[in-house]
Design a protein around this motif. Sequence first.
Motif, PDB file in Angstrom:
ATOM      1  N   MET A  81      22.129  24.297  40.607  1.00 11.97           N
ATOM      2  CA  MET A  81      22.749  24.466  39.295  1.00 11.97           C
ATOM      3  C   MET A  81      22.788  25.953  38.953  1.00 11.97           C
ATOM      4  O   MET A  81      21.840  26.690  39.203  1.00 11.97           O
ATOM      5  N   ASP A  82      23.889  26.409  38.374  1.00 12.00           N
ATOM      6  CA  ASP A  82      24.104  27.814  38.082  1.00 12.00           C
ATOM      7  C   ASP A  82      24.520  27.970  36.615  1.00 12.00           C
ATOM      8  O   ASP A  82      25.353  27.208  36.116  1.00 12.00           O
ATOM      9  N   TRP A  83      23.946  28.982  35.926  1.00 13.46           N
ATOM     10  CA  TRP A  83      24.219  29.135  34.497  1.00 13.46           C
ATOM     11  C   TRP A  83      25.686  29.447  34.220  1.00 13.46           C
ATOM     12  O   TRP A  83      26.257  28.966  33.233  1.00 13.46           O
ATOM     13  N   ASN A  84      26.339  30.209  35.087  1.00 14.61           N
ATOM     14  CA  ASN A  84      27.754  30.495  34.888  1.00 14.61           C
ATOM     15  C   ASN A  84      28.602  29.238  34.989  1.00 14.61           C
ATOM     16  O   ASN A  84      29.558  29.060  34.227  1.00 14.61           O
ATOM     17  N   GLU A  85      28.252  28.363  35.917  1.00 19.43           N
ATOM     18  CA  GLU A  85      28.972  27.091  36.039  1.00 19.43           C
ATOM     19  C   GLU A  85      28.739  26.214  34.809  1.00 19.43           C
ATOM     20  O   GLU A  85      29.660  25.543  34.327  1.00 19.43           O
ATOM     21  N   ILE A  86      27.521  26.224  34.302  1.00 23.60           N
ATOM     22  CA  ILE A  86      27.203  25.456  33.095  1.00 23.60           C
ATOM     23  C   ILE A  86      28.029  25.962  31.919  1.00 23.60           C
ATOM     24  O   ILE A  86      28.605  25.188  31.149  1.00 23.60           O
ATOM     25  N   ARG A  87      28.120  27.280  31.772  1.00 22.63           N
ATOM     26  CA  ARG A  87      28.897  27.865  30.677  1.00 22.63           C
ATOM     27  C   ARG A  87      30.375  27.479  30.767  1.00 22.63           C
ATOM     28  O   ARG A  87      31.005  27.143  29.762  1.00 22.63           O
ATOM     29  N   GLU A  88      30.920  27.542  31.968  1.00 20.43           N
ATOM     30  CA  GLU A  88      32.332  27.209  32.156  1.00 20.43           C
ATOM     31  C   GLU A  88      32.607  25.750  31.805  1.00 20.43           C
ATOM     32  O   GLU A  88      33.612  25.427  31.158  1.00 20.43           O
ATOM     33  N   LYS A  89      31.719  24.874  32.231  1.00 19.00           N
ATOM     34  CA  LYS A  89      31.887  23.453  31.924  1.00 19.00           C
ATOM     35  C   LYS A  89      31.731  23.205  30.426  1.00 19.00           C
ATOM     36  O   LYS A  89      32.475  22.402  29.838  1.00 19.00           O
ATOM     37  N   ALA A  90      30.798  23.894  29.808  1.00 22.20           N
ATOM     38  CA  ALA A  90      30.607  23.757  28.364  1.00 22.20           C
ATOM     39  C   ALA A  90      31.845  24.209  27.600  1.00 22.20           C
ATOM     40  O   ALA A  90      32.263  23.578  26.630  1.00 22.20           O
ATOM     41  N   ARG A  91      32.443  25.307  28.030  1.00 20.08           N
ATOM     42  CA  ARG A  91      33.656  25.813  27.386  1.00 20.08           C
ATOM     43  C   ARG A  91      34.747  24.747  27.406  1.00 20.08           C
ATOM     44  O   ARG A  91      35.451  24.526  26.407  1.00 20.08           O
ATOM     45  N   GLU A  92      34.878  24.084  28.532  1.00 18.14           N
ATOM     46  CA  GLU A  92      35.873  23.022  28.667  1.00 18.14           C
ATOM     47  C   GLU A  92      35.559  21.852  27.748  1.00 18.14           C
ATOM     48  O   GLU A  92      36.435  21.338  27.035  1.00 18.14           O
ATOM     49  N   ASN A  93      34.313  21.430  27.723  1.00 15.95           N
ATOM     50  CA  ASN A  93      33.935  20.244  26.948  1.00 15.95           C
ATOM     51  C   ASN A  93      33.857  20.507  25.444  1.00 15.95           C
ATOM     52  O   ASN A  93      33.982  19.573  24.647  1.00 15.95           O
ATOM     53  N   MET A  94      33.658  21.753  25.052  1.00 10.05           N
ATOM     54  CA  MET A  94      33.563  22.076  23.631  1.00 10.05           C
ATOM     55  C   MET A  94      34.918  22.430  23.022  1.00 10.05           C
ATOM     56  O   MET A  94      35.014  22.784  21.845  1.00 10.05           O
ATOM     57  N   LYS A  95      35.972  22.331  23.824  1.00  7.18           N
ATOM     58  CA  LYS A  95      37.357  22.348  23.327  1.00  7.18           C
ATOM     59  C   LYS A  95      37.689  23.548  22.440  1.00  7.18           C
ATOM     60  O   LYS A  95      38.388  23.423  21.437  1.00  7.18           O
ATOM     61  N   GLY A  96      37.164  24.688  22.806  1.00  8.20           N
ATOM     62  CA  GLY A  96      37.477  25.885  22.039  1.00  8.20           C
ATOM     63  C   GLY A  96      36.541  26.173  20.894  1.00  8.20           C
ATOM     64  O   GLY A  96      36.584  27.261  20.307  1.00  8.20           O
ATOM     65  N   TYR A  97      35.671  25.226  20.547  1.00  5.72           N
ATOM     66  CA  TYR A  97      34.702  25.466  19.476  1.00  5.72           C
ATOM     67  C   TYR A  97      33.662  26.501  19.910  1.00  5.72           C
ATOM     68  O   TYR A  97      33.032  27.133  19.087  1.00  5.72           O
ATOM     69  N   CYS A  98      33.467  26.611  21.214  1.00  4.37           N
ATOM     70  CA  CYS A  98      32.587  27.629  21.788  1.00  4.37           C
ATOM     71  C   CYS A  98      33.241  28.114  23.074  1.00  4.37           C
ATOM     72  O   CYS A  98      33.711  27.294  23.870  1.00  4.37           O
ATOM     73  N   ARG A  99      33.253  29.423  23.268  1.00  9.05           N
ATOM     74  CA  ARG A  99      33.907  29.984  24.444  1.00  9.05           C
ATOM     75  C   ARG A  99      32.963  30.117  25.639  1.00  9.05           C
ATOM     76  O   ARG A  99      33.374  30.555  26.709  1.00  9.05           O
ATOM     77  N   GLY A 100      31.693  29.775  25.439  1.00  9.41           N
ATOM     78  CA  GLY A 100      30.743  29.897  26.535  1.00  9.41           C
ATOM     79  C   GLY A 100      30.674  31.314  27.061  1.00  9.41           C
ATOM     80  O   GLY A 100      30.669  31.549  28.263  1.00  9.41           O
ATOM     81  N   CYS A 101      30.636  32.275  26.144  1.00  6.87           N
ATOM     82  CA  CYS A 101      30.687  33.692  26.520  1.00  6.87           C
ATOM     83  C   CYS A 101      29.550  34.062  27.470  1.00  6.87           C
ATOM     84  O   CYS A 101      28.467  33.480  27.420  1.00  6.87           O
TER      85      CYS A 101
END
Length: 338
Positions: free
Chosen positions: A1-21
């Motif tokens: 598991m990688d934090w950058n991959e987690i952020r990217e997936k979160a950005r997708e699932n949070m639909k723009g409410y969070c950019r997973g910067c």
Amino acid sequence: MDWNEIREKARENMKGYCRGCKRCDGIACAGEVPGMGGTGTGNGFIENVKALDRWKVKLKTLHDVLKPDITTSLFGFQVKMPVLAAPMTGLKGNAGGYLSEREYDMMVAEACKNVGTIFMSGDANDKDMYPAGIDAIKSTGVLGIPFSKPRTVEEIIEKAKIAKEAGAVAFGVDVDGAGLIMMIKSGQFVGPKSRKEIEMIVENIELPLILKGIMTAEEAMIAAEAGVKAIVVSNHGGRVLDHTMGTADVLPDITKAVGDKIDVLVDGGVRTGIDVLKMLSLGAKAVLIGRPIMIAAHGGGREAIEFYLNKVADELYQAMILTGCKDLKNVPEVYKAS
């Protein structure tokens, strides 16, 4: 598991409410409330991160610290790290609704139990938000602390009773929610609390009381003198009042004022293990982390939350080696950059 991959997936699932910067600093999402940003200009959120940045540590490697101890004791319980999951609610309006309140609380509670730390749950205008956290504590057996918004004294006492019955180890009041317009508009009272009201709450509940949202030494002393067990130095992530000071800047005066009378916890801009060490060096007993745990939950569920918490713990361990810090009773000095 990688934090950058987690952020990217979160950005997708949070639909723009969070950019997973890459760095969660409040700049890209400034003013996005509802959403994950800070209120108004976003300055309160941004300042939390900047305040932590201004404090620096000294690198030390000529010593015998090989295996630092990152455990600590809170409310009579030993925890494996001084990092707690902050109470978070409003997933539909703030995070896009990918997860329900109950799904989120359950996965965070399970993750906290698995890594050996404390889970905190929240409260808001939706009547199911508080029970969702209560049920997560009951079903997982995690060391749990539910928080109530600053409702009437009678309502707070009733929520504390529910927390006690669920097996909570302490109970908190989010006093910095005193001006939440969304709750007032929905017909639910929230407001500031006088010393007398705090004393009434302390006297009528069976759990240690925590007040979250303390930003001055004066109010920290009021809490201590009223019988509160702990405070959280917090500006609510910069989400309730624009242009507040960063928590790392007010923390030293607060911890100096209360001494060892009460435990002082802190949140606001903590993202890494070195951030944790800085806050501890400024006098905090432990830190609360909110937004990154929300991102982890949306990017990989319970496993991603555990990954993030263990990542922060590993970073803290490494930072303690590189500053000659053997345990949390002997934290290093920090220095404010000019």
